[in-house]
Design a protein around this motif. Structure first.
Motif, PDB file in Angstrom:
ATOM      1  N   TYR A   1       0.827  -1.205   0.000  1.00  0.00           N
ATOM      2  CA  TYR A   1       0.000   0.000   0.000  1.00  0.00           C
ATOM      3  C   TYR A   1       0.863   1.257   0.000  1.00  0.00           C
ATOM      4  CZ  TYR A   1      -3.434   3.510   1.029  1.00  0.00           C
ATOM      5  OH  TYR A   1      -4.209   4.629   0.961  1.00  0.00           O
ATOM      6  N   GLU A   2       1.929   1.245   0.764  1.00  0.00           N
ATOM      7  CA  GLU A   2       2.807   2.421   0.812  1.00  0.00           C
ATOM      8  C   GLU A   2       3.403   2.715  -0.561  1.00  0.00           C
ATOM      9  OE1 GLU A   2       5.535   1.337   3.892  1.00  0.00           O
ATOM     10  OE2 GLU A   2       4.274   2.160   5.496  1.00  0.00           O
ATOM     11  N   HIS A   3       3.619   1.679  -1.346  1.00  0.00           N
ATOM     12  CA  HIS A   3       4.174   1.856  -2.690  1.00  0.00           C
ATOM     13  C   HIS A   3       3.105   2.311  -3.685  1.00  0.00           C
ATOM     14  CE1 HIS A   3       6.744   1.073  -6.182  1.00  0.00           C
ATOM     15  NE2 HIS A   3       5.727   0.436  -6.727  1.00  0.00           N
ATOM     16  N   LEU A   4       1.909   1.712  -3.600  1.00  0.00           N
ATOM     17  CA  LEU A   4       0.879   1.941  -4.610  1.00  0.00           C
ATOM     18  C   LEU A   4      -0.060   3.093  -4.275  1.00  0.00           C
ATOM     19  CD1 LEU A   4       0.045  -1.808  -5.249  1.00  0.00           C
ATOM     20  CD2 LEU A   4       1.278  -0.285  -6.798  1.00  0.00           C
TER      21      LEU A   4
ATOM     22  N   ALA B   1      -4.570  -2.224  -3.515  1.00  0.00           N
ATOM     23  CA  ALA B   1      -3.829  -2.647  -2.319  1.00  0.00           C
ATOM     24  C   ALA B   1      -4.628  -2.268  -1.082  1.00  0.00           C
ATOM     25  CB  ALA B   1      -2.453  -1.988  -2.279  1.00  0.00           C
ATOM     26  N   ALA B   2      -4.776  -3.222  -0.168  1.00  0.00           N
ATOM     27  CA  ALA B   2      -5.543  -2.971   1.052  1.00  0.00           C
ATOM     28  C   ALA B   2      -4.797  -1.980   1.939  1.00  0.00           C
ATOM     29  CB  ALA B   2      -5.779  -4.273   1.799  1.00  0.00           C
ATOM     30  N   PRO B   3      -5.470  -0.945   2.434  1.00  0.00           N
ATOM     31  CA  PRO B   3      -4.796   0.042   3.288  1.00  0.00           C
ATOM     32  C   PRO B   3      -4.509  -0.531   4.673  1.00  0.00           C
ATOM     33  CG  PRO B   3      -7.137   0.525   3.149  1.00  0.00           C
ATOM     34  CD  PRO B   3      -6.879  -0.611   2.196  1.00  0.00           C
ATOM     35  N   PRO B   4      -3.491  -0.010   5.353  1.00  0.00           N
ATOM     36  CA  PRO B   4      -3.112  -0.542   6.664  1.00  0.00           C
ATOM     37  C   PRO B   4      -4.206  -0.458   7.719  1.00  0.00           C
ATOM     38  CG  PRO B   4      -1.376   0.870   5.780  1.00  0.00           C
ATOM     39  CD  PRO B   4      -2.572   1.035   4.881  1.00  0.00           C
ATOM     40  N   TRP B   5      -5.105   0.504   7.578  1.00  0.00           N
ATOM     41  CA  TRP B   5      -6.168   0.645   8.572  1.00  0.00           C
ATOM     42  C   TRP B   5      -7.306  -0.363   8.382  1.00  0.00           C
ATOM     43  CZ3 TRP B   5      -4.621   4.430   5.144  1.00  0.00           C
ATOM     44  CH2 TRP B   5      -5.455   4.654   4.047  1.00  0.00           C
ATOM     45  N   ARG B   6      -7.255  -1.135   7.304  1.00  0.00           N
ATOM     46  CA  ARG B   6      -8.287  -2.145   7.072  1.00  0.00           C
ATOM     47  C   ARG B   6      -7.708  -3.559   7.051  1.00  0.00           C
ATOM     48  NH1 ARG B   6     -10.517  -0.486   2.175  1.00  0.00           N
ATOM     49  NH2 ARG B   6      -9.438  -2.080   0.962  1.00  0.00           N
TER      50      ARG B   6
END
Length: 209
Positions: free
Chosen positions: A102-105, A111-116
């Protein structure tokens, strides 16, 4: 389970993972190579042939929660009647790897976000293609794995007839065993019971018997 900075409850210790399995055997992640010996693995995140261009996994391994893996066994058996088999590109993905993606895309559509967190992190998502059983050759499908173009959408129709047919065969075989396609990616399927399983951030080494 302790919550992380985003408020997600994650299993990130082998001890806690073993406790969960003792409570509910369905939470166990199963090595797909053991359950489906004729499965073809093409684990792109164990190579540099992926969206980040570097290996994100230390080894080409594929794990899914037990009932998800057992459903994939049935998919493989159904495809065998057509002379086909599955190729797995990705299965269980540690939460920390999803964060890197996610940090890259920076795009929640791919890409699934870190909060989910991702359903891959639950061992309930699998990325698959098709191969010929007799030769192991990849069957033509709309795009390569993780090729994020309009043609990757499950309803993209401007394709040769044989490729549309191959996509339909894969979709039907997966849906028949309780898998739900993510429309933006013809290769991505979530098991219909995904919400019943834990988010995990365990390395593959913690899952090996």
């Amino acid at each position: 389970m302790a919550a992380n900075a985003f408020g997600l409850s994650l299993i990130n210790s082998q001890e806690h993972y073993q406790q969960r399995i003792a409570q509910n055997r369905e939470q166990e992640l199963v090595d797909l190579r053991e359950l489906i010996p004729d499965l073809v693995l093409d684990i792109r995140y164990a190579t540099s042939r992926n969206l980040l261009g570097v290996a994100l996994y230390p080894a080409a391994e594929a794990y899914l929660c037990r009932p998800v893996a057992e459903a994939l066994v049935r998919v493989q058996a159904a495809l065998a009647q057509r002379g086909l088999g599955l190729c797995v590109y990705d299965a269980y993905r540690p939460y920390s790897v999803s964060v890197r993606l996610y940090e890259h895309l920076q795009d929640e559509n791919v890409a699934a976000p870190p909060w989910r967190g991702s359903r891959h992190n639950r061992g309930c998502s699998v990325d698959v293609g098709l191969v010929e059983r007799a030769t192991g050759r990849h069957v033509p499908l709309p795009t390569d794995f993780d090729e994020l173009t309009p043609a990757a959408h499950i309803r993209f129709a401007t394709l040769p007839t044989h490729i549309l047919l191959n996509r339909t065969v894969l979709l039907a075989a997966m849906q028949a065993q309780g898998f739900i396609n993510y429309p933006h990616e013809w290769w991505h399927f979530d098991f219909h019971r995904w919400a019943e399983f834990d988010l995990l951030d365990l390395p593959f080494a913690a899952l090996r018997r």
